[in-house]
Structure formats: C-alpha cells, structure tokens
Scaffold this active site. Structure first.
Site, mmCIF file in Angstrom:
data_model
loop_
_atom_site.group_PDB
_atom_site.id
_atom_site.type_symbol
_atom_site.label_atom_id
_atom_site.label_comp_id
_atom_site.label_asym_id
_atom_site.label_seq_id
_atom_site.Cartn_x
_atom_site.Cartn_y
_atom_site.Cartn_z
ATOM 1 C CE LYS A 198 0.181 23.759 51.617
ATOM 2 N NZ LYS A 198 -1.257 23.394 51.649
ATOM 3 C CB SER B 251 -4.489 21.000 52.052
ATOM 4 O OG SER B 251 -4.537 20.289 50.847
ATOM 5 C CB SER C 195 -1.107 19.943 50.180
ATOM 6 O OG SER C 195 -1.836 21.125 50.412
#
Length: 481
Positions: free
Chosen positions: A95, A194, A170
C-alpha cells in the site's frame, strides 16, 4: 449521489497460469516443492496486473524490474523455510502508505513531494521477512482519510465485483488487486477500518490486529492514541493466519498472549453477542441485518452460544474519535514541510482533508477532553464485551457505496454524513485497540460481497482466526475466478 446499486460489470484476472486460483500458502509450497518457480509466479502476476489495471486503476507505482530480479535470484526452496518465510517467492503489492526504498511515497496525495524513499519502512521490512516479493505500490485515498479509494492524484480505484462501485478504503488498491486475482495477498493497514472496509467491499478476509501486535512506524509524539495497525488482505483465512505468525516472529508483541500459527478451527465453543444496532440505537439496514442474523444462525448450528445483545459503546465516542482522526491532517497542515520536506504543498490537499483541518481548528478547545475520553474509552474497552467472547456486527452500515459517494473531492459535510452512515462500527475497535476481522460471509441482493465483522478484546487474534477457519470450512465464500 444515490446509494441504490444496479450491478455493474465485473473484472477477473484469474487464468490457467502459474498462479491459478491458489492462495499464498499454496503458491509458496509449490515453489518449495519445485512445481513452479518464483519467476513464473512474478511473470504471471505482472501479466494479470497489466491486463486488468486499466479497468481497476489499482496500481499507483510499478516496481516490476526489481521484482523480476528478486524472483530470478530466489533460491529459497527448503521445507525449513516455511516457518521463517511462509510466502517465499510469492508476488504482492505494498500500500502506498509504506515507504519502499527507491519509490515515491505520496500517500495518495498531490500535496506530497514526488521524492523516492531513501530506505524501507519497518512495515516493508516486516512484509519482506515473510518472503513476499512486491510488484509495486497500490492505490489509496489521500492519507487514508476516506472509506473509498478515490483521489485527485490517482483517480478512482474500481471494485472488481462491480466496476461502478468503490473498492472501499483506504486499502482499496490492495483489495481490488487481491479480489481480482492479480496477487493472492497484499499489504494493508487500518486506522479506522481501512483493512476491514475494503475487505468487505471486495469479498476478502481482513484482520485488524490488536494495538501493538504488529510492527509499524512510530507516530508523532503529540498524537493522543495509536489507532493504526498493519496487516494484509487475503482470499483465505490461512494466508492471514500465516502472516500473523510470521509478523510475530519478526517482532514479538509484549503485554499480550502470543498468536502463534493458527492453522485449524478451535474446539472451544464461544459466547457470541449479536449486535444489530448502531451506537445511536438505530438498526442497520434490512439487508445487512438479514445477513447478520443468517451468519448468527450458522454459528448457533456450529454449537456456539449465540445471543442478541445491546450496543454498549457510548454514542459520544464517535465525535471524540473524529477529533483524533482530524488531528493528523491538522498536524500536516501546520508542519507538513518539516514532516515531508520542501516539496510539500498544502494548497493541493483535497476538500475533505481541508474540511478535517477546519473541523479540528473549530473545536481545538475541546481537543484535550476529547483525547482524554478516547484514552479512557480504550481503558474501558474490555468492559463492552461483558460475558461475550466475540461481538458480531456488519462490517459496513449498508450496501457497498457507488464511486463518487465518499470521494475527498466532495463537500466535507456531505462526505462526513455519508461516512457516519456507511462506517458505523469499524473505528470503534481502532479506538478500543482490540482485534477485529471482516469475513465475506454475506452478499447483498445483487450478489456483491458484504462483510461480517467479528471483534474481540485485546490480544485475542488467535481466537478470531480459529473461528474464521471454522466458518470458512463450513461456509466457503465465492471468488471472482
């Protein structure tokens, strides 16, 4: 923007190639057994990513040359390596919130300088210790502040189950790539949901570990509470369990029982409380409630002690947690150049990020007491479980949201109002510090995934993973492939 959901087209990268539809544990075993090489896995993943990324928009930065080199020089084929590096030779993505040496770490924001990181973060070192080989960085919303992966920097990341809908946030880029079959497992992290939100949107397993369980970068000293946790999204429970065991070997946690390698369902029957109401006492939407009760019935059939229970978390904690959430963008606004260098440009922040800054400024006099209450909430968190081992809720407050509903380019008041409806439960366990896992045990009326969340007191990851393995065996979930 309506939350009504006509189903959109789907995208799958699954193919009859070296990756097949195997999970990361199986692929690493195949490498060790000589049935496939790491180089073959990497090439298959690159081909899959290049084929579907134009539709998904889930890759932020490519790192394929380095991945190919790592795979070419990969020599870990010994059975003894299984414990130390359970995913040795398997492709993944990191990520964009973690620093990878040589790659720009922009946190999904135009405000960040496009400067390559000079070293790997401890998160990346931890991931590499498992043997995973990264193909690059996955997309995320600006600084991970929204529950959808849409940013002015990279655009919208689409859900492979329905391209008209969000992959969640996210960690939405990682989740889209895993759900579509590009890689079997990918890095994710969770400060308010997230990991679990995109896992729910994309039909994946998403575990937020306990506070302090997994190694991560230290927060600024001014920050009132460590709400974030590092982890992964995966298609199988055993991949997540293997990651937790490897992360524990990388850096054992203190002050809580070890997780160990959970590789079979538990024999202990659990006391499970089913919660069908939000903090404010209102019920979840009909579809989520129906699916929640169906999973509760499965648990009862498996012999667990299941009962309905009230939501005992205080209503006021939501506004207090929002103050903690808004504090980070406020700090960036005030000191971004010191944090990120001279290339930082706060004028490029998205409207919702600026809304959070303004919210904190308006309420700054209330911040000390809000922070104190959040810390007290964390201390009192175990009491919310009462006689229950596990609390069962929907992961989301409604069906998966359409693209555009929660995007940071929208008016901040609109985004916040929608976020309160869509994400009513996940942040509670970031504030409290306990582990929570989202499992793809439910679907909405269009057959698109809905996550069911299982939460426990601090240190009880092993219990949640054993329960997840039991449910996965009894009620396996579908994959796009």
């Amino acid at each position: 923007m309506s939350f009504d959901r006509p189903i959109g087209p789907r995208v799958s990268a699954f193919a009859d190639d070296a990756l097949g539809d195997h999970d990361a544990v199986a692929l690493a075993a195949a490498v060790r057994g000589g049935d496939v090489t790491s180089a073959e896995l990497i090439e298959a993943a690159i081909e899959r990513a290049e084929r579907v990324n134009p539709q998904l928009n889930a890759v932020a930065v490519w790192d394929v040359d380095r991945a190919r080199l790592a795979a070419t020089t990969h020599t870990d084929t010994t059975p003894a390596s299984t414990a130390a590096a359970p995913f040795s030779g398997v492709p993944t993505f990191v990520k964009s919130m973690a620093s990878v040496e040589g790659l720009p770490n922009r946190f999904g924001s135009r405000a960040m300088p496009d400067t390559p990181a000079t070293e790997n973060s401890i998160t990346v070192e931890q991931l590499q210790s498992t043997g995973l080989i990264s193909l690059g960085l996955s997309t995320m919303p600006e600084f991970g502040l929204t529950a959808t992966t849409e940013s002015a920097l990279a655009g919208a990341t689409r859900n492979p189950w329905s391209l008209e809908h969000s992959s969640g946030g996210s960690s939405g880029g990682s989740s889209a790539l895993v759900a579509a079959g590009v890689v079997p497992i990918a890095h994710a992290n969770d400060g308010g949901g997230s990991i679990r939100i995109p896992a729910a949107c994309c039909g994946l397993v998403g575990l937020k570990p306990s506070r302090g369980r997994v190694a991560q970068e230290p927060l600024p000293k001014l920050f009132p509470l460590d709400i974030a946790a590092e982890g992964v999204v995966s298609r199988s429970v055993r991949d997540t369990a293997a990651f937790m065991a490897a992360a524990e070997r990388f850096r054992p946690a203190t002050g809580m029982p070890a997780v160990g390698h959970v590789n079979e369902p538990g024999s202990r029957r659990l006391r499970i409380g089913v919660v069908t109401e939000r903090n404010d006492g209102t019920e979840y939407d009909r579809v989520n409630t129906t699916e929640l009760l169906r999973v509760a019935a499965w648990l009862d059939e498996l012999g667990h002690e299941v009962e309905m229970t009230k939501n005992t978390f205080p209503v006021s904690i939501e506004d207090d947690f929002l103050m903690v959430w808004a504090f980070f963008p406020f700090l960036m606004w005030q000191g971004g150049k010191r944090l990120f260098g001279p290339g930082w440009d706060r004028d490029e922040l998205e409207p919702f990020t600026k809304w959070l800054v303004a919210h904190f400024r308006r309420n700054i006099a209330k911040a000390p007491m809000a922070f104190r209450r959040v810390r007290k909430f964390a201390r009192d968190y175990p009491q919310a479980y009462g006689r229950h081992d596990v609390l069962l809720t929907p992961t989301l407050g409604g069906p998966i949201h359409r693209l555009g509903c929660l995007a940071g380019e929208n008016d901040g008041d609109v985004v916040m109002a929608r976020s309160r409806q869509q994400v009513p439960t996940t942040w509670i366990h970031n504030g409290g510090g306990g582990p929570a896992i989202s499992l793809p045990l439910a679907t909405d009326t269009d057959g698109v995934p809905l996550g069911i969340q299982f939460a426990a007191d601090i240190g009880n990851e092993a219990m949640l993973l054993a329960l997840a393995l039991e449910l996965e065996a009894a009620h396996p979930w579908p994959q796009l492939g």
